[in-house]
Motif scaffolding. Sequence first.
Motif, PDB file in Angstrom:
ATOM      1  N   GLU A  85     -11.588 -13.755   8.443  1.00 35.76           N
ATOM      2  CA  GLU A  85     -10.630 -12.743   7.982  1.00 35.76           C
ATOM      3  C   GLU A  85     -10.898 -11.437   8.705  1.00 35.76           C
ATOM      4  OE1 GLU A  85      -9.335 -10.638   3.720  1.00 35.76           O
ATOM      5  OE2 GLU A  85     -10.690 -12.348   3.741  1.00 35.76           O
ATOM      6  N   PHE A  86      -9.836 -10.692   8.988  1.00 36.17           N
ATOM      7  CA  PHE A  86     -10.067  -9.339   9.482  1.00 36.17           C
ATOM      8  C   PHE A  86      -9.351  -8.342   8.602  1.00 36.17           C
ATOM      9  CE2 PHE A  86      -6.290 -10.317  12.104  1.00 36.17           C
ATOM     10  CZ  PHE A  86      -5.571  -9.127  12.083  1.00 36.17           C
ATOM     11  N   ARG A  87      -9.942  -7.157   8.575  1.00 43.45           N
ATOM     12  CA  ARG A  87      -9.449  -6.076   7.735  1.00 43.45           C
ATOM     13  C   ARG A  87      -9.584  -4.750   8.479  1.00 43.45           C
ATOM     14  NH1 ARG A  87     -12.051  -5.445   2.233  1.00 43.45           N
ATOM     15  NH2 ARG A  87     -10.282  -4.045   2.142  1.00 43.45           N
ATOM     16  N   MET A  88      -8.953  -3.761   7.932  1.00 50.60           N
ATOM     17  CA  MET A  88      -9.148  -2.375   8.362  1.00 50.60           C
ATOM     18  C   MET A  88      -8.916  -2.187   9.854  1.00 50.60           C
ATOM     19  SD  MET A  88     -12.465  -1.641   6.018  1.00 50.60           S
ATOM     20  CE  MET A  88     -12.459  -2.105   4.278  1.00 50.60           C
ATOM     21  N   LEU A 122      -5.421 -12.491   7.113  1.00 50.83           N
ATOM     22  CA  LEU A 122      -5.462 -11.056   6.836  1.00 50.83           C
ATOM     23  C   LEU A 122      -4.455 -10.723   5.759  1.00 50.83           C
ATOM     24  CD1 LEU A 122      -3.008  -9.000   8.454  1.00 50.83           C
ATOM     25  CD2 LEU A 122      -3.645 -10.861   9.969  1.00 50.83           C
ATOM     26  N   CYS A 123      -4.610  -9.546   5.171  1.00 52.89           N
ATOM     27  CA  CYS A 123      -3.639  -8.994   4.230  1.00 52.89           C
ATOM     28  C   CYS A 123      -3.139  -7.673   4.783  1.00 52.89           C
ATOM     29  CB  CYS A 123      -4.288  -8.732   2.873  1.00 52.89           C
ATOM     30  SG  CYS A 123      -4.746 -10.202   1.994  1.00 52.89           S
ATOM     31  N   SER A 124      -1.904  -7.334   4.445  1.00 53.53           N
ATOM     32  CA  SER A 124      -1.304  -6.116   4.966  1.00 53.53           C
ATOM     33  C   SER A 124      -0.307  -5.557   3.964  1.00 53.53           C
ATOM     34  CB  SER A 124      -0.589  -6.444   6.285  1.00 53.53           C
ATOM     35  OG  SER A 124      -0.030  -5.299   6.855  1.00 53.53           O
ATOM     36  N   LEU A 125      -0.195  -4.253   3.935  1.00 57.33           N
ATOM     37  CA  LEU A 125       0.811  -3.598   3.102  1.00 57.33           C
ATOM     38  C   LEU A 125       2.203  -3.779   3.706  1.00 57.33           C
ATOM     39  CD1 LEU A 125      -1.025  -0.208   2.479  1.00 57.33           C
ATOM     40  CD2 LEU A 125      -0.547  -1.953   0.753  1.00 57.33           C
ATOM     41  N   ASP A 126       3.223  -3.777   2.871  1.00 58.59           N
ATOM     42  CA  ASP A 126       4.599  -3.876   3.359  1.00 58.59           C
ATOM     43  C   ASP A 126       4.919  -2.779   4.374  1.00 58.59           C
ATOM     44  OD1 ASP A 126       5.459  -6.139   1.961  1.00 58.59           O
ATOM     45  OD2 ASP A 126       5.971  -4.958   0.183  1.00 58.59           O
ATOM     46  N   ARG A 146      -0.334 -16.630  -0.907  1.00 58.51           N
ATOM     47  CA  ARG A 146      -1.650 -15.988  -0.932  1.00 58.51           C
ATOM     48  C   ARG A 146      -1.564 -14.470  -1.071  1.00 58.51           C
ATOM     49  NH1 ARG A 146      -5.154 -19.193   3.541  1.00 58.51           N
ATOM     50  NH2 ARG A 146      -6.844 -17.921   2.694  1.00 58.51           N
ATOM     51  N   ASP A 147      -0.341 -13.947  -1.250  1.00 64.68           N
ATOM     52  CA  ASP A 147      -0.182 -12.518  -1.528  1.00 64.68           C
ATOM     53  C   ASP A 147      -0.927 -12.185  -2.817  1.00 64.68           C
ATOM     54  OD1 ASP A 147       1.537 -12.471   0.639  1.00 64.68           O
ATOM     55  OD2 ASP A 147       3.348 -12.110  -0.552  1.00 64.68           O
ATOM     56  N   TRP A 148      -1.381 -10.949  -2.939  1.00 65.25           N
ATOM     57  CA  TRP A 148      -2.083 -10.567  -4.161  1.00 65.25           C
ATOM     58  C   TRP A 148      -1.937  -9.071  -4.421  1.00 65.25           C
ATOM     59  CZ3 TRP A 148      -7.064  -8.000  -4.394  1.00 65.25           C
ATOM     60  CH2 TRP A 148      -7.557  -7.636  -3.152  1.00 65.25           C
ATOM     61  N   GLU A 149      -2.266  -8.699  -5.623  1.00 70.27           N
ATOM     62  CA  GLU A 149      -2.057  -7.341  -6.114  1.00 70.27           C
ATOM     63  C   GLU A 149      -3.413  -6.768  -6.567  1.00 70.27           C
ATOM     64  OE1 GLU A 149       1.223  -5.354  -9.136  1.00 70.27           O
ATOM     65  OE2 GLU A 149       0.448  -7.342  -9.565  1.00 70.27           O
ATOM     66  N   PRO A 150      -4.101  -6.006  -5.680  1.00 72.19           N
ATOM     67  CA  PRO A 150      -5.413  -5.480  -6.053  1.00 72.19           C
ATOM     68  C   PRO A 150      -5.361  -4.474  -7.205  1.00 72.19           C
ATOM     69  CG  PRO A 150      -4.750  -4.601  -3.929  1.00 72.19           C
ATOM     70  CD  PRO A 150      -3.727  -5.627  -4.322  1.00 72.19           C
ATOM     71  N   TRP A 155       0.927  -4.412  -3.643  1.00 73.14           N
ATOM     72  CA  TRP A 155       0.904  -5.800  -3.180  1.00 73.14           C
ATOM     73  C   TRP A 155       0.427  -5.864  -1.744  1.00 73.14           C
ATOM     74  CZ3 TRP A 155       1.254 -10.254  -5.661  1.00 73.14           C
ATOM     75  CH2 TRP A 155       1.737 -10.214  -6.974  1.00 73.14           C
ATOM     76  N   LEU A 156      -0.444  -6.811  -1.480  1.00 75.26           N
ATOM     77  CA  LEU A 156      -0.899  -7.098  -0.126  1.00 75.26           C
ATOM     78  C   LEU A 156      -0.293  -8.427   0.303  1.00 75.26           C
ATOM     79  CD1 LEU A 156      -4.627  -6.001  -0.321  1.00 75.26           C
ATOM     80  CD2 LEU A 156      -2.698  -4.765   0.662  1.00 75.26           C
ATOM     81  N   ARG A 157       0.301  -8.434   1.486  1.00 78.87           N
ATOM     82  CA  ARG A 157       0.978  -9.609   2.017  1.00 78.87           C
ATOM     83  C   ARG A 157       0.029 -10.369   2.931  1.00 78.87           C
ATOM     84  NH1 ARG A 157       4.262  -9.229  -2.004  1.00 78.87           N
ATOM     85  NH2 ARG A 157       5.569  -7.377  -1.944  1.00 78.87           N
TER      86      ARG A 157
END
Length: 163
Positions: A85-88, A122-126, A146-150, A155-157
């Motif tokens: 996974e990558f982030r930031m 990865l997750c990303s904002l809209d 696999r979207d989720w709501e921290p 929501w992270l896509r």
Amino acid sequence: MSEFTVRPAWPAEYPAVGALTAAAYVADGLIGQDDDYARELADAARRAEHAELLVAADANGLLGSVTIVQPGSRYSEIAREGELEFRMLATAPAARGRGVGEALVRAVLDRARTTGAEAVVLCSLDAMRSAHRLYARLGFTRRPERDWEPRPGLWLRAFRLVC
């Protein structure tokens, strides 16, 4: 347009990596300067204890950075066994348009292949539309299951690419 390289961040660079990452998110209006997440983004030294930090740099300094995490690690959000996974992902505003973000994502994909990962997630904002275009161009596909709501309303896509 000058050349740049992608490489692991050096410990002496961690403060600059953190500042660049937070500043990129603030510049895009994704967070405020005093948000808790801005402080998390700025703490690259802590991230480096639990993840890999890559930077893009040229002769004048840092241009961007990305954080690579393993499934189940402190900074992992959606990675499953066999995924990296990558982030930031962040590019300094002055370095945009030079291919920095793409080079960093390609370095993550190379890292995944060398470690035997079957996919990268990865997750990303809209609001991160330019990043979404980059991910699509590189072959990532949306994974809405696999979207989720921290936190409520945020929501992270999810995106995934098979290596």
